[in-house]
Design a protein around this motif. Structure first.
Motif, PDB file in Angstrom:
ATOM      1  N   ALA A  84       0.575  -1.121   0.117  1.00  0.00           N
ATOM      2  CA  ALA A  84       0.185   0.068   0.025  1.00  0.00           C
ATOM      3  C   ALA A  84       0.996   1.345   0.102  1.00  0.00           C
ATOM      4  O   ALA A  84       0.510   2.176  -0.727  1.00  0.00           O
ATOM      5  CB  ALA A  84      -1.102  -0.221   1.608  1.00  0.00           C
ATOM      6  N   VAL A  85       2.070   1.413   0.163  1.00  0.00           N
ATOM      7  CA  VAL A  85       2.907   2.388   0.563  1.00  0.00           C
ATOM      8  C   VAL A  85       3.675   2.592  -0.515  1.00  0.00           C
ATOM      9  O   VAL A  85       3.489   3.734  -0.713  1.00  0.00           O
ATOM     10  CB  VAL A  85       4.000   2.099   2.056  1.00  0.00           C
ATOM     11  CG1 VAL A  85       5.038   3.655   1.641  1.00  0.00           C
ATOM     12  CG2 VAL A  85       3.212   2.161   3.639  1.00  0.00           C
ATOM     13  N   MET A  86       3.956   1.638  -0.951  1.00  0.00           N
ATOM     14  CA  MET A  86       4.551   1.819  -2.227  1.00  0.00           C
ATOM     15  C   MET A  86       3.820   1.916  -3.777  1.00  0.00           C
ATOM     16  O   MET A  86       4.397   3.329  -4.695  1.00  0.00           O
ATOM     17  CB  MET A  86       5.531   1.105  -2.201  1.00  0.00           C
ATOM     18  CG  MET A  86       6.862   0.707  -1.953  1.00  0.00           C
ATOM     19  SD  MET A  86       7.940   1.911  -1.619  1.00  0.00           S
ATOM     20  CE  MET A  86       8.786   2.670  -3.181  1.00  0.00           C
ATOM     21  N   CYS A  87       2.092   1.424  -3.240  1.00  0.00           N
ATOM     22  CA  CYS A  87       1.509   1.649  -4.254  1.00  0.00           C
ATOM     23  C   CYS A  87       0.807   3.400  -4.240  1.00  0.00           C
ATOM     24  O   CYS A  87       1.071   3.976  -5.172  1.00  0.00           O
ATOM     25  CB  CYS A  87       0.493   0.992  -4.218  1.00  0.00           C
ATOM     26  SG  CYS A  87      -1.435   0.703  -5.044  1.00  0.00           S
ATOM     27  N   SER A  88       0.914   3.880  -3.225  1.00  0.00           N
ATOM     28  CA  SER A  88       0.804   5.011  -3.021  1.00  0.00           C
ATOM     29  C   SER A  88       1.559   5.644  -3.865  1.00  0.00           C
ATOM     30  O   SER A  88       1.612   6.804  -4.765  1.00  0.00           O
ATOM     31  CB  SER A  88      -0.013   5.828  -1.466  1.00  0.00           C
ATOM     32  OG  SER A  88      -0.267   7.077  -1.439  1.00  0.00           O
ATOM     33  N   TYR A  89       3.092   5.645  -3.135  1.00  0.00           N
ATOM     34  CA  TYR A  89       3.990   6.406  -3.750  1.00  0.00           C
ATOM     35  C   TYR A  89       4.081   6.190  -5.513  1.00  0.00           C
ATOM     36  O   TYR A  89       4.255   7.607  -5.922  1.00  0.00           O
ATOM     37  CB  TYR A  89       5.197   5.710  -3.433  1.00  0.00           C
ATOM     38  CG  TYR A  89       6.386   6.869  -3.421  1.00  0.00           C
ATOM     39  CD1 TYR A  89       7.118   8.075  -2.946  1.00  0.00           C
ATOM     40  CD2 TYR A  89       7.180   6.484  -4.991  1.00  0.00           C
ATOM     41  CE1 TYR A  89       7.445   8.344  -3.252  1.00  0.00           C
ATOM     42  CE2 TYR A  89       8.372   6.875  -5.359  1.00  0.00           C
ATOM     43  CZ  TYR A  89       8.491   8.628  -4.474  1.00  0.00           C
ATOM     44  OH  TYR A  89       9.653   9.031  -5.492  1.00  0.00           O
ATOM     45  N   VAL A  90       3.868   5.840  -5.933  1.00  0.00           N
ATOM     46  CA  VAL A  90       3.861   5.351  -7.590  1.00  0.00           C
ATOM     47  C   VAL A  90       3.215   6.136  -7.761  1.00  0.00           C
ATOM     48  O   VAL A  90       3.091   6.808  -8.602  1.00  0.00           O
ATOM     49  CB  VAL A  90       4.128   3.873  -7.778  1.00  0.00           C
ATOM     50  CG1 VAL A  90       4.021   3.939  -9.090  1.00  0.00           C
ATOM     51  CG2 VAL A  90       5.480   3.021  -6.963  1.00  0.00           C
ATOM     52  N   PHE A  91       1.759   6.113  -7.458  1.00  0.00           N
ATOM     53  CA  PHE A  91       0.236   6.534  -7.888  1.00  0.00           C
ATOM     54  C   PHE A  91       0.197   8.079  -7.585  1.00  0.00           C
ATOM     55  O   PHE A  91       0.360   9.125  -8.854  1.00  0.00           O
ATOM     56  CB  PHE A  91      -0.737   6.431  -7.263  1.00  0.00           C
ATOM     57  CG  PHE A  91      -1.988   6.981  -7.565  1.00  0.00           C
ATOM     58  CD1 PHE A  91      -2.922   6.569  -8.501  1.00  0.00           C
ATOM     59  CD2 PHE A  91      -2.897   7.255  -6.650  1.00  0.00           C
ATOM     60  CE1 PHE A  91      -4.192   6.858  -8.805  1.00  0.00           C
ATOM     61  CE2 PHE A  91      -3.841   8.430  -6.862  1.00  0.00           C
ATOM     62  CZ  PHE A  91      -4.540   8.359  -7.791  1.00  0.00           C
ATOM     63  N   ASN A  92       0.669   8.918  -7.044  1.00  0.00           N
ATOM     64  CA  ASN A  92       0.552  10.413  -6.886  1.00  0.00           C
ATOM     65  C   ASN A  92       2.312  10.674  -7.626  1.00  0.00           C
ATOM     66  O   ASN A  92       2.427  11.891  -7.440  1.00  0.00           O
ATOM     67  CB  ASN A  92       1.332  10.598  -4.955  1.00  0.00           C
ATOM     68  CG  ASN A  92       0.200   9.683  -4.207  1.00  0.00           C
ATOM     69  OD1 ASN A  92      -0.767  10.811  -5.269  1.00  0.00           O
ATOM     70  ND2 ASN A  92      -0.364   9.625  -2.698  1.00  0.00           N
ATOM     71  N   HIS A  93       3.562   9.802  -8.233  1.00  0.00           N
ATOM     72  CA  HIS A  93       4.454  10.355  -8.985  1.00  0.00           C
ATOM     73  C   HIS A  93       4.627   9.677 -10.147  1.00  0.00           C
ATOM     74  O   HIS A  93       5.328  10.068 -11.133  1.00  0.00           O
ATOM     75  CB  HIS A  93       5.692   9.860  -7.778  1.00  0.00           C
ATOM     76  CG  HIS A  93       5.981  10.475  -6.517  1.00  0.00           C
ATOM     77  ND1 HIS A  93       5.129   9.912  -5.250  1.00  0.00           N
ATOM     78  CD2 HIS A  93       6.514  11.898  -6.078  1.00  0.00           C
ATOM     79  CE1 HIS A  93       5.906  11.012  -4.298  1.00  0.00           C
ATOM     80  NE2 HIS A  93       6.552  12.112  -4.553  1.00  0.00           N
TER      81      HIS A  93
END
Length: 167
Positions: A84-93
């Protein structure tokens, strides 16, 4: 979305992750494939890393315990939160129409590699290889489902383009 709304929504997603993992699963030689990850990808994209990680870790770990896979619970807690953390990071970038797909791919690679590593400790590398195909197939199905779900829910939960998601 206010903090209380995010907390309530994250709690609902934890329940959805639990239900999707518990009831929409297929038994495999080393564990099971399920639809819980589509909700993990969706909550991480809609609510961000913090709320997404809590939903993912709690819902998935409770499902493992309920289904009798207690030995997987520690790995599930860590792997699903990290997804979830990395998914959110990639999504937001990531910009453009492929944001959810890029975020979902990142999450599912973490899932496949994370469980491969954990199962290597439990069963040895040869035993862990058995789960790679099932986990990869699960990942592909969950990315497709998350793309549809995220697109539909975007209309009702804070917009995906909102800067709130970056928190």
């Amino acid at each position: 979305m206010k903090k209380t709304g995010k907390f309530v929504t994250a709690s609902l997603f934890a329940a959805l992750i639990f239900i999707a993992t518990l009831f929409f699963n297929i038994k495999l030689p080393n564990g099971y494939a399920n639809l819980g990850d589509c909700f993990i990808i969706t909550v991480a994209c809609l609510l961000g890393a913090k709320y997404g990680a809590c939903s993912a870790a709690i819902g998935s770990t409770l499902a493992d315990i309920t289904l009798g896979y207690v030995v997987y619970a520690p790995a599930t807690f860590i792997v699903k939160a990290l997804m979830a953390v990395m998914c959110s990071y990639v999504f937001n970038h990531t910009k453009g129409k492929l944001r959810v797909i890029a975020a979902g791919l990142t999450a599912e690679v973490i899932m496949v590699v994370g469980y491969f590593g954990y199962e290597s400790l439990l069963y040895g590398v040869n035993g862990a290889v058995l789960s790679v195909f099932g986990n990869t197939l699960q990942g592909i199905i969950n990315i497709a489902a998350a793309l549809i779900l995220t697109t539909l829910l975007n209309r009702y939960i804070s917009p995906l383009t909102s800067t709130e998601n970056k928190k």
